[in-house]
Design a protein around this motif. Structure first.
Motif, PDB file in Angstrom:
ATOM      1  N   LEU A  30       4.067  -0.766  -6.700  1.00  0.00           N
ATOM      2  CA  LEU A  30       3.860  -1.618  -5.524  1.00  0.00           C
ATOM      3  C   LEU A  30       4.952  -2.675  -5.425  1.00  0.00           C
ATOM      4  N   ILE A  31       5.342  -3.222  -6.557  1.00  0.00           N
ATOM      5  CA  ILE A  31       6.397  -4.242  -6.528  1.00  0.00           C
ATOM      6  C   ILE A  31       7.723  -3.607  -6.085  1.00  0.00           C
ATOM      7  N   GLY A  34       7.345  -2.549  -2.482  1.00  0.00           N
ATOM      8  CA  GLY A  34       7.122  -3.752  -1.678  1.00  0.00           C
ATOM      9  C   GLY A  34       8.406  -4.515  -1.433  1.00  0.00           C
ATOM     10  N   HIS A  38      10.372  -5.407   1.905  1.00  0.00           N
ATOM     11  CA  HIS A  38      10.754  -6.796   2.186  1.00  0.00           C
ATOM     12  C   HIS A  38      12.226  -6.909   2.569  1.00  0.00           C
ATOM     13  N   VAL A  50       7.229   2.541   2.642  1.00  0.00           N
ATOM     14  CA  VAL A  50       5.999   2.134   3.338  1.00  0.00           C
ATOM     15  C   VAL A  50       4.871   3.114   3.045  1.00  0.00           C
ATOM     16  N   HIS A  53       3.851   2.759  -0.595  1.00  0.00           N
ATOM     17  CA  HIS A  53       3.225   1.454  -0.816  1.00  0.00           C
ATOM     18  C   HIS A  53       1.794   1.438  -0.282  1.00  0.00           C
ATOM     19  N   ASN A  54       1.630   1.932   0.923  1.00  0.00           N
ATOM     20  CA  ASN A  54       0.294   1.919   1.520  1.00  0.00           C
ATOM     21  C   ASN A  54      -0.646   2.829   0.756  1.00  0.00           C
ATOM     22  N   GLN A 133      -3.514 -10.819  -3.238  1.00  0.00           N
ATOM     23  CA  GLN A 133      -2.589  -9.737  -2.903  1.00  0.00           C
ATOM     24  C   GLN A 133      -3.319  -8.597  -2.193  1.00  0.00           C
ATOM     25  N   GLY A 137      -2.707  -7.782   1.583  1.00  0.00           N
ATOM     26  CA  GLY A 137      -2.212  -6.410   1.774  1.00  0.00           C
ATOM     27  C   GLY A 137      -3.085  -5.629   2.726  1.00  0.00           C
ATOM     28  N   TYR A 140      -2.704  -6.906   6.184  1.00  0.00           N
ATOM     29  CA  TYR A 140      -1.395  -6.451   6.655  1.00  0.00           C
ATOM     30  C   TYR A 140      -1.525  -5.001   7.137  1.00  0.00           C
ATOM     31  N   TYR A 141      -2.168  -4.191   6.277  1.00  0.00           N
ATOM     32  CA  TYR A 141      -2.342  -2.774   6.592  1.00  0.00           C
ATOM     33  C   TYR A 141      -3.157  -2.577   7.864  1.00  0.00           C
ATOM     34  N   ALA A 156       2.426 -11.850   5.584  1.00  0.00           N
ATOM     35  CA  ALA A 156       3.569 -11.234   4.904  1.00  0.00           C
ATOM     36  C   ALA A 156       4.207 -12.217   3.929  1.00  0.00           C
ATOM     37  N   HIS A 159       1.961 -12.533   0.931  1.00  0.00           N
ATOM     38  CA  HIS A 159       2.007 -11.255   0.222  1.00  0.00           C
ATOM     39  C   HIS A 159       3.296 -11.156  -0.604  1.00  0.00           C
ATOM     40  N   THR A 160       4.394 -11.601  -0.029  1.00  0.00           N
ATOM     41  CA  THR A 160       5.675 -11.550  -0.743  1.00  0.00           C
ATOM     42  C   THR A 160       5.705 -12.551  -1.886  1.00  0.00           C
TER      43      THR A 160
ATOM     44  N   TYR B 501       6.991 -10.894  13.831  1.00  0.00           N
ATOM     45  CA  TYR B 501       7.394 -10.800  12.437  1.00  0.00           C
ATOM     46  C   TYR B 501       7.797  -9.357  12.199  1.00  0.00           C
TER      47      TYR B 501
HETATM   48  C1  HEM Z   1       0.629  -5.695  -6.899  1.00  0.00           C
HETATM   49  C2  HEM Z   1       0.339  -5.468  -5.673  1.00  0.00           C
HETATM   50  C3  HEM Z   1       1.276  -5.553  -4.511  1.00  0.00           C
HETATM   51  C4  HEM Z   1       2.564  -5.985  -4.440  1.00  0.00           C
HETATM   52  C5  HEM Z   1       3.420  -6.530  -5.545  1.00  0.00           C
HETATM   53  C6  HEM Z   1       2.973  -5.866  -3.073  1.00  0.00           C
HETATM   54  C7  HEM Z   1       4.215  -6.239  -2.583  1.00  0.00           C
HETATM   55  C8  HEM Z   1       4.597  -6.163  -1.270  1.00  0.00           C
HETATM   56  C9  HEM Z   1       5.780  -6.723  -0.707  1.00  0.00           C
HETATM   57  C10 HEM Z   1       6.837  -7.524  -1.471  1.00  0.00           C
HETATM   58  C11 HEM Z   1       5.792  -6.431   0.598  1.00  0.00           C
HETATM   59  C12 HEM Z   1       6.857  -6.833   1.626  1.00  0.00           C
HETATM   60  C13 HEM Z   1       6.302  -7.920   2.516  1.00  0.00           C
HETATM   61  C14 HEM Z   1       7.237  -8.290   3.629  1.00  0.00           C
HETATM   62  O1  HEM Z   1       8.408  -8.563   3.388  1.00  0.00           O
HETATM   63  O2  HEM Z   1       6.779  -8.299   4.764  1.00  0.00           O
HETATM   64  C15 HEM Z   1       4.634  -5.663   0.883  1.00  0.00           C
HETATM   65  C16 HEM Z   1       4.307  -5.151   2.112  1.00  0.00           C
HETATM   66  C17 HEM Z   1       3.096  -4.557   2.384  1.00  0.00           C
HETATM   67  N1  HEM Z   1       2.038  -4.381   1.523  1.00  0.00           N
HETATM   68 FE1  HEM Z   1       1.985  -4.849  -0.412  1.00  0.00          FE
HETATM   69  N2  HEM Z   1       1.950  -5.345  -2.342  1.00  0.00           N
HETATM   70  C18 HEM Z   1       0.890  -5.134  -3.191  1.00  0.00           C
HETATM   71  C19 HEM Z   1      -0.348  -4.648  -2.895  1.00  0.00           C
HETATM   72  C20 HEM Z   1      -0.720  -4.200  -1.654  1.00  0.00           C
HETATM   73  C21 HEM Z   1      -2.015  -3.727  -1.328  1.00  0.00           C
HETATM   74  C22 HEM Z   1      -3.210  -3.637  -2.239  1.00  0.00           C
HETATM   75  C23 HEM Z   1      -1.983  -3.378  -0.031  1.00  0.00           C
HETATM   76  C24 HEM Z   1      -3.154  -2.826   0.769  1.00  0.00           C
HETATM   77  C25 HEM Z   1      -3.191  -1.667   1.230  1.00  0.00           C
HETATM   78  C26 HEM Z   1      -0.647  -3.636   0.473  1.00  0.00           C
HETATM   79  C27 HEM Z   1      -0.202  -3.412   1.753  1.00  0.00           C
HETATM   80  C28 HEM Z   1       1.031  -3.762   2.218  1.00  0.00           C
HETATM   81  C29 HEM Z   1       1.454  -3.531   3.556  1.00  0.00           C
HETATM   82  C30 HEM Z   1       0.625  -2.876   4.654  1.00  0.00           C
HETATM   83  C31 HEM Z   1       2.756  -4.020   3.649  1.00  0.00           C
HETATM   84  C32 HEM Z   1       3.659  -4.016   4.862  1.00  0.00           C
HETATM   85  C33 HEM Z   1       4.440  -2.785   4.960  1.00  0.00           C
HETATM   86  C34 HEM Z   1       3.799  -1.880   5.915  1.00  0.00           C
HETATM   87  O3  HEM Z   1       3.776  -2.211   7.099  1.00  0.00           O
HETATM   88  O4  HEM Z   1       3.301  -0.838   5.486  1.00  0.00           O
HETATM   89  N3  HEM Z   1       0.103  -4.162  -0.548  1.00  0.00           N
HETATM   90  N4  HEM Z   1       3.909  -5.521  -0.281  1.00  0.00           N
END
Ligand code: HEM
Lengths: 214, 542
Positions: A30-31, A34, A38, A50, A53-54, A133, A137, A140-141, A156, A159-160, B501
């Motif tokens: 995820l990191i 993610g 980012h 993406v 990650h999702n 987170q 997340g 965001y999703y 966002a 989350h970052t 955004y």
């Molecule tokens: C250890 C856990 C996680 C880390 C380190 C992480 C990290 C990140 C980072 C750094 C971003 C970029 C944010 C940005 O610049 O806008 C991101 C985006 C995102 N994260 Fe996570 N995240 C984690 C868990 C989750 C979880 C549990 C979900 C839920 C489903 C999630 C859903 C998303 C979504 C939807 C995006 C935006 C990208 C997109 O539109 O698909 N994340 N994440």
């Protein structure tokens, strides 16, 4: 200095170990994905990042629910109850005594798998950072599917930020695993379940009070 | 003991599988069914594309005669299609005015509207413009409707034929009479091929707007007469082979699609929601969730237009004009007007028009767009210190109907009235026009008079922009934009757009700094702690 004989105890159950490594894998992925989303670097390509990650994010979310269920049904949650007892000697150990080759002030045991500093750190991570987170997340999703009461930019940004805090934790955590009897003794403990402790170490009552079964 | 863990382990594995199967199911389903929902819907919407008719024009008595003028042809048409001309007289194709009210001349090319090409139609006084008007013999609204302007599919030049016939009239030399008869037979043969307009019929004017191929739109030029699928999936002759009217639906001879201050379409609705709506938007046929089920792309449709990703560049085959500077128009070589050619074999200077720049395969500019455009008139006061937006998209991120939309922005310099601070409408063609006199001051005097707007007598040139929505030349799906054309920190196509955004482009400087400092702090801490352990403890233990 007197050298104690070391013995091995079975500390981490199969479930815990599996969960630990699965979670480690998922959080790392995820990191990595993610930070690509980012815009920090290019690795898999945005679209793949993406999708992955999702997918992992949602999988983790659901699995975490199972883990929480396990925590409460087994009473293992009590391992995370914070305590100030010996907290400062642990802090002193890591910042001073460790350099003198002194022993760790708190030994691991089935009743107390984590030392007071770990308890505090893991509680902070599990009860604060991870839920934040997950919630950000998930929101965001689901941003397009639910009323948008929080602006995407706020979600966002949090989350970052938390992602980077988790990266910070991961680095320190990884390093700390090397502070056992040998560089890899903690890691092998988490793989096999068996941790080395000193035979003569007496488990203190306060350490196991919460988890004592009976 | 061990069986308890086995149960837990198997429970965990079952849970994991359930989750994976659940999420994969969608993808597998979508992959099995193969087609994206939007594609399926659209195919359904156009599957009945064979047109049928109850008329064979070659059997119609009214057309079985020797015509000697265009007006006679129109009379023959109207003898059956009794309301056609009446309807047409009310349409914008005839009036060249945006408003249905004849006296409201504010918007429209026969009104006060201007552009930054040939600038103004001068209330149809500029006869040069009238070669695209749908009347016989460039008579404008004073004339008779030329049905063949749009309905001629034979390629036969009726105007020329009738000019010849007129030239020969009154001559009773049997040879000439024979020639006239022959021309009249040709007219008859071509005439019975009349049909609904095809791409060339519309393109004869719309591909050449601004006085030449590809001058104006950027997404409309003669490459669309016979495009391949790669240039345009809808019109491609190896694709769907749509004519213009497949989307530009028509009621009472009013053809949907023109945008002035009102959007061509108010709401994006699919045919399922409203099957009688003008079928002119992408959503009409493709719905607003056109991509496969698991696709993140469907989450974009509330703020991004389909065109933004599916038209990666415009003018992909023929070049389009990007810059037109009137400042140096009127230079002579040996006392004569001249033309200078440049890249693409296109003129870069014409004495009658000034300097041009052309480009091909152009990346659009993106703006929020709710379907309306601002439209400057020669009665609006401008600020000559700034670039004047002669036409510009309306809308912003808070408008639920607005989408991020691609545009061609045509730039240039055109004359304005220095005292009144208004754009002006120089007359170009004709005896008193600039193309004859090469006197800009007089051309403005003459031109403004046609529209009843006073001119101070002093002019200068001001830089202007004109916006064209890019909606044709939709590329096959494999050529649609990659995410990182926009979702990228540097050089995002949407770099200039605010009010959203955009992941990958945006970040919070402050929070990012805090986060990265904590990461660097951890690395440094770990490094020094490790060094400490290696050097100090090891020394002590010995
Ligand atoms: C250890 C856990 C996680 C880390 C380190 C992480 C990290 C990140 C980072 C750094 C971003 C970029 C944010 C940005 O610049 O806008 C991101 C985006 C995102 N994260 Fe996570 N995240 C984690 C868990 C989750 C979880 C549990 C979900 C839920 C489903 C999630 C859903 C998303 C979504 C939807 C995006 C935006 C990208 C997109 O539109 O698909 N994340 N994440």
């Amino acid at each position: 200095m007197k050298v104690n004989k070391r013995i091995k105890i079975y500390l981490y159950t199969r479930f815990e170990r599996l969960w630990h490594w699965l979670q480690a894998l998922m959080v790392t992925c995820l990191i990595i994905t993610g930070l690509e989303i980012h815009g920090t670097y290019k690795l898999f390509g945005f679209q793949t990042a993406v999708t992955v990650h999702n997918f992992i994010g949602l999988t983790w979310l659901i699995m975490f629910a199972f883990f929480v269920f396990w925590l409460f049904t087994t009473g293992e949650w009590k391992q995370y109850i914070p305590t100030t007892q010996k907290l400062f000697s642990v802090i002193r150990y890591y910042s001073w005594d460790i350099f003198q080759g002194k022993p760790h002030p708190v030994q691991k045991s089935t009743g107390a798998k984590h030392n007071p500093l770990q308890r505090l750190a893991y509680l902070g991570i599990s009860a604060m950072l991870l839920p934040i987170q997950m919630i950000t997340g998930l929101l965001y999703y689901l941003h397009n599917d639910i009323p948008q009461f929080i602006p995407l930019s706020a979600l966002a940004n949090i989350h970052t930020l938390v992602a980077l805090f988790l990266l910070n934790f991961l680095i320190i955590h990884l390093y700390m695993t090397t502070t056992g009897h040998s560089l890899f003794s903690h890691i092998s403990g988490m793989i096999t379940g068996w941790e080395e402790i000193y035979e003569t170490t007496k488990i203190q009552d306060w350490e196991t009070k919460a988890t004592k079964k009976g | 003991m061990i069986h308890r863990y086995l149960i837990k382990l198997s429970l965990l594995i079952i849970a994991a599988f359930t989750i994976i199967i659940f999420f994969k199911a969608n993808m597998v389903y979508a992959a099995k069914t193969g087609e994206a929902p939007g594609r399926k819907l659209a195919k359904q919407a156009v599957k009945d594309s064979k047109r049928w008719s109850t008329i064979d024009h070659s059997k119609v008595d009214a057309l079985n005669q020797r015509f000697s003028s265009g007006e006679e042809v129109t009379e023959a048409c109207i003898s059956c299609h009794s309301e056609a001309a009446t309807q047409f007289h009310k349409s914008i194709h005839w009036t060249w005015l945006a408003s249905g009210n004849k006296n409201d001349i504010r918007y429209g090319k026969a009104g006060l509207s201007v552009n930054n090409f040939c600038i103004s139609g001068n209330a149809m006084e500029d006869k040069g413009c009238l070669s695209c008007h749908t009347s016989w013999n460039k008579k404008g609204v004073q004339g008779v409707v030329n049905c063949l302007k749009c309905h001629n599919t034979s390629g036969f030049n009726f105007e020329e034929a009738f000019t010849d016939i007129k030239g020969f009239s009154g001559d009773d030399d049997p040879e000439i009479v024979d020639i006239v008869k022959e021309i009249q037979e040709d007219v008859k043969t071509a005439l019975v091929q009349i049909d609904f307009p095809n791409r060339k019929s519309c393109g004869d004017c719309h591909f050449k707007g601004g006085g030449g191929d590809g001058v104006k739109h950027g997404d409309l030029d003669t490459s669309l007469v016979k495009p391949n699928r790669k240039l345009d999936v809808h019109m491609g002759i190896d694709g769907k082979n749509f004519t213009c009217t497949r989307c530009h639906t028509t009621t009472d001879h009013n053809i949907a699609g023109r945008i002035y201050t009102n959007p061509a379409v108010e709401k994006r609705k699919s045919l399922i929601e409203d099957d009688l709506a003008p079928k002119i938007t992408c959503v009409s046929c493709h719905s607003n969730a056109p991509h496969k089920n698991d696709s993140k792309m469907n989450d974009h449709t509330d703020i991004v237009s389909c065109q933004a990703c599916h038209i990666p560049t415009y003018a992909r085959v023929n070049p389009t004009k990007m810059w037109w500077d009137w400042t140096n128009a009127g230079k002579m070589k040996d006392g004569k007007p001249y033309v200078e050619k440049g890249p693409f074999g296109k003129p870069v200077y014409k004495s009658i028009k000034g300097e041009f720049k052309w480009d091909k395969n152009v990346v659009p500019e993106y703006y929020w767009f709710n379907g309306s455009l601002t439209s400057a008139t020669i009665d609006d006061v401008i600020d000559p210190a700034q670039v004047v937006k002669v036409s510009h998209p309306v809308g912003d991120g808070t408008d639920p109907e607005a989408r991020i939309y691609p545009f061609k922005i045509h730039q240039g310099k055109q004359p304005y009235d220095k005292i009144n601070k208004k754009l002006v409408a120089p007359l170009l063609s004709g005896k008193k026009g600039f193309w004859t006199t090469f006197d800009m001051n007089d051309a403005i005097e003459q031109g403004n008079k046609t529209l009843g707007i006073p001119y101070s007598g002093e002019f200068d040139y001001v830089q202007t922009t004109y916006a064209f929505p890019i909606t044709h030349m939709v590329a096959p799906k494999e050529n649609a934009l990659n995410c990182t054309e926009c979702h990228i920190r540097e050089n995002s196509r949407l770099a200039n757009l605010t009010q959203l955004y955009l992941p990958g482009r945006d970040k919070s400087k402050a929070l990012d700094t805090i986060g990265w400092l904590s990461v660097i702090g951890a690395i440094l801490g770990v490094f020094f702690h490790g060094m400490g352990r290696i050097f100090i403890r090891n020394g002590k233990e010995k």
